[in-house]
Motif scaffolding. Sequence first.
Motif, short mmCIF file in Angstrom:
data_model
loop_
_atom_site.label_atom_id
_atom_site.label_comp_id
_atom_site.label_asym_id
_atom_site.label_seq_id
_atom_site.Cartn_x
_atom_site.Cartn_y
_atom_site.Cartn_z
N SER A 27 0.83 -1.21 0.00
CA SER A 27 0.00 0.00 0.00
C SER A 27 0.86 1.26 0.00
O SER A 27 0.57 2.23 -0.70
N SER A 28 1.94 1.26 0.79
CA SER A 28 2.81 2.43 0.85
C SER A 28 3.61 2.60 -0.44
O SER A 28 3.83 3.72 -0.91
N LEU A 29 4.07 1.49 -1.00
CA LEU A 29 4.82 1.58 -2.26
C LEU A 29 3.94 2.10 -3.40
O LEU A 29 4.37 2.96 -4.18
N SER A 30 2.71 1.61 -3.50
CA SER A 30 1.83 2.07 -4.57
C SER A 30 1.53 3.55 -4.41
O SER A 30 1.45 4.29 -5.40
N ALA A 31 1.37 4.00 -3.16
CA ALA A 31 1.13 5.42 -2.91
C ALA A 31 2.33 6.25 -3.36
O ALA A 31 2.17 7.33 -3.97
N ALA A 32 3.54 5.77 -3.07
CA ALA A 32 4.74 6.50 -3.46
C ALA A 32 4.88 6.57 -4.98
O ALA A 32 5.21 7.62 -5.54
N PHE A 33 4.63 5.45 -5.66
CA PHE A 33 4.72 5.44 -7.12
C PHE A 33 3.76 6.46 -7.74
O PHE A 33 4.14 7.24 -8.62
N ASN A 34 2.51 6.45 -7.27
CA ASN A 34 1.52 7.36 -7.86
C ASN A 34 1.81 8.81 -7.49
O ASN A 34 1.61 9.71 -8.32
N SER A 35 2.29 9.05 -6.28
CA SER A 35 2.60 10.42 -5.87
C SER A 35 3.74 11.02 -6.68
O SER A 35 3.69 12.17 -7.11
N ILE A 36 4.79 10.23 -6.90
CA ILE A 36 5.92 10.72 -7.69
C ILE A 36 5.47 11.00 -9.13
O ILE A 36 5.84 12.03 -9.72
N ALA A 37 4.67 10.10 -9.69
CA ALA A 37 4.16 10.31 -11.05
C ALA A 37 3.32 11.58 -11.12
O ALA A 37 3.41 12.35 -12.09
N ALA A 38 2.51 11.83 -10.10
CA ALA A 38 1.68 13.04 -10.06
C ALA A 38 2.54 14.29 -9.99
O ALA A 38 2.29 15.27 -10.71
N LEU A 39 3.55 14.29 -9.13
CA LEU A 39 4.41 15.46 -8.98
C LEU A 39 5.15 15.76 -10.27
O LEU A 39 5.24 16.93 -10.69
N TYR A 40 5.70 14.73 -10.90
CA TYR A 40 6.42 14.98 -12.15
C TYR A 40 5.49 15.50 -13.24
O TYR A 40 5.79 16.49 -13.91
N THR A 41 4.35 14.85 -13.40
CA THR A 41 3.44 15.20 -14.49
C THR A 41 2.83 16.58 -14.30
O THR A 41 2.83 17.40 -15.23
N ILE A 42 2.34 16.87 -13.10
CA ILE A 42 1.60 18.11 -12.86
C ILE A 42 2.52 19.29 -12.57
O ILE A 42 2.26 20.41 -13.02
N ASP A 43 3.62 19.05 -11.86
CA ASP A 43 4.49 20.16 -11.45
C ASP A 43 5.63 20.44 -12.42
O ASP A 43 6.16 21.56 -12.43
N PHE A 44 6.01 19.46 -13.24
CA PHE A 44 7.13 19.67 -14.15
C PHE A 44 6.71 19.59 -15.63
O PHE A 44 6.98 20.51 -16.40
N TYR A 45 6.05 18.50 -15.99
CA TYR A 45 5.74 18.31 -17.41
C TYR A 45 4.66 19.27 -17.91
O TYR A 45 4.84 19.94 -18.93
N GLN A 46 3.55 19.36 -17.21
CA GLN A 46 2.44 20.19 -17.70
C GLN A 46 2.79 21.66 -17.84
O GLN A 46 2.41 22.28 -18.85
N PRO A 47 3.50 22.29 -16.87
CA PRO A 47 3.87 23.70 -17.07
C PRO A 47 4.74 23.94 -18.30
O PRO A 47 4.66 25.00 -18.93
N LYS A 48 5.55 22.95 -18.68
CA LYS A 48 6.38 23.09 -19.88
C LYS A 48 5.61 22.78 -21.15
O LYS A 48 6.02 23.18 -22.25
N HIS A 49 4.50 22.06 -21.02
CA HIS A 49 3.68 21.69 -22.18
C HIS A 49 2.22 22.06 -21.89
O HIS A 49 1.37 21.19 -21.70
N PRO A 50 1.93 23.36 -21.82
CA PRO A 50 0.58 23.80 -21.44
C PRO A 50 -0.51 23.35 -22.41
O PRO A 50 -1.69 23.33 -22.04
N ASP A 51 -0.13 23.01 -23.64
CA ASP A 51 -1.13 22.60 -24.63
C ASP A 51 -1.35 21.08 -24.65
O ASP A 51 -2.15 20.59 -25.46
N ALA A 52 -0.66 20.36 -23.80
CA ALA A 52 -0.81 18.91 -23.78
C ALA A 52 -2.23 18.53 -23.37
O ALA A 52 -2.81 19.12 -22.45
N SER A 53 -2.78 17.55 -24.07
CA SER A 53 -4.14 17.10 -23.75
C SER A 53 -4.14 16.31 -22.45
O SER A 53 -3.08 15.85 -21.98
#
Length: 537
Positions: free
Chosen positions: A331-357
Amino acid sequence: MNDPISVIDLLIILLSVVIVIAIGIHFRNKDSNTNEYFLAGRNLGWFAVGISIFATNISSEHFIGLAGSGASRGLAVAQFELIAIFLLILLGWFISPIYKRLGVRTTPEFLEKRFDVSNRKFFSGISIFTYIITKILVTLFAGGILFNMIFGWSIFTSAVAIVLLTGLYSLIGGFSAVVKTQVFQGILLILSTIVLTIYGLSEVGGFSGLQEKLPASYFQMFKPINDPDFPWTGIIFGAPIIAFWYWCADHYIVQRVLGAKSIDDARRGTLFTAFLKILPLFVLVLPGLITVALYPEAKGDIAYPTLLMSGIIPVGVKGFIIAGFLAAMMSSLSAAFNSIAALYTIDFYQPKHPDASERTLVLVGRMSTVMIIFLVLLFVPFIKLMNSHIYIFLQGTQAFISAPIAALFLFGFIFKKIHSKAALISLVIGELIGISRFILEFMASSGSISNKLLLQFVHINYLHFTIYLFLGTSLFLFILSSVLKYAEEEVKLKNNFFAIGYGFSNKGLLVSTTYRTQVLLSVILLIVTLGIWYLFV
């Protein structure tokens, strides 16, 4: 003393793993947008929020570490669990309404709304680094200790197996799968720990029998100021700083609150978690005392596996208890995997690619999860470098990075005139000092440091160090803010969102039955916690 695992136990463990994966795949969320993939569509009820937070928090390092510290030092280590209750009440009543009303998707996103994008990205990057060290690798190390004693697996073998199993449903199902599996895992880990404690107490002659077999110091939760692990000054003033970061600012935990369908569900969920946090004292720390009472040589991190394999647990029940341990770990590992993916996608990738669907962002999230799993597998060989007193290692590591973050969030919530540049500079300098202490401690433990001044710095108790770092960061933050006075920030601060989340602005809230019930529950929690302190002072 070492009772081998039976076929029936193995079948029960296998069945629990199959159920978890089946739940994760069956309840996978839609791929339509990031709210669905990373926040379960913001539709979580209070029970799911509460038990998911608990299952995220309680992992293998709690089973191994709390019991290990209990076997070595007694009940004092449970202070970290009790301190959490106060911070969960704070999260439910004051902090979560701010996040919910602002509509943020990650806690670093709050820092952008409060300060600027630089603060957001730096905090997000620090969080990802922290998750790998304190959440993933520590979890795998603790799990490896148990699996080595039970199955004879190496830490590397057990880590690879668990990472791949957990990564499977985390990748396919997203946050909905993580939460749905955590509901099952949370119930399983609670029941399994209660069962082990009951069998252990029965063997040792009940709580009175336990007290007869152990020194009185084992039942004193407040230790002297010079205690190397749990000085009372550090517990009262230092531990809450770590806890504020972990429970109120860390996306790993707060993600469940962000996914709640309402502020009321978020509050009730956190209060539910606060009640559950009373349990570890009795079902995770107490087994350590039971172990050392029965087997005086089994101190430290081998305490929990020793009790489990001692022969006092019947066939079938042992498999159920191991399944609970495995559930907590996954349960803790799955939470960590999803949290890291969320931080990278929302905080790093999306601001650099604002037009991404939205679909593209979800795909990036999935690919991030794959990369995380791959990176973790690369780091697995370094797990053996960790401290054997795993729970103290965990708290010490978190102490070195939590204080600057806690200062920034706390004063960011309360005070208007803290400037973005002051915030970023204070955060960076504070983290550099904390990470330097982390590195120097590793060097000192290997004998690489002989300088007396550096050794004195390293030997400052980790909880006292947290206090000093928090005060230093706070002082620097206010001094620098008074120097940096930018007109554009004065305009920004007129958009005041600091009072919008405190939970008292809804009409009729003060007289509603729900409100009165939640106030009563909060008061009961505080009384119970203070009562436990009184009993074991």
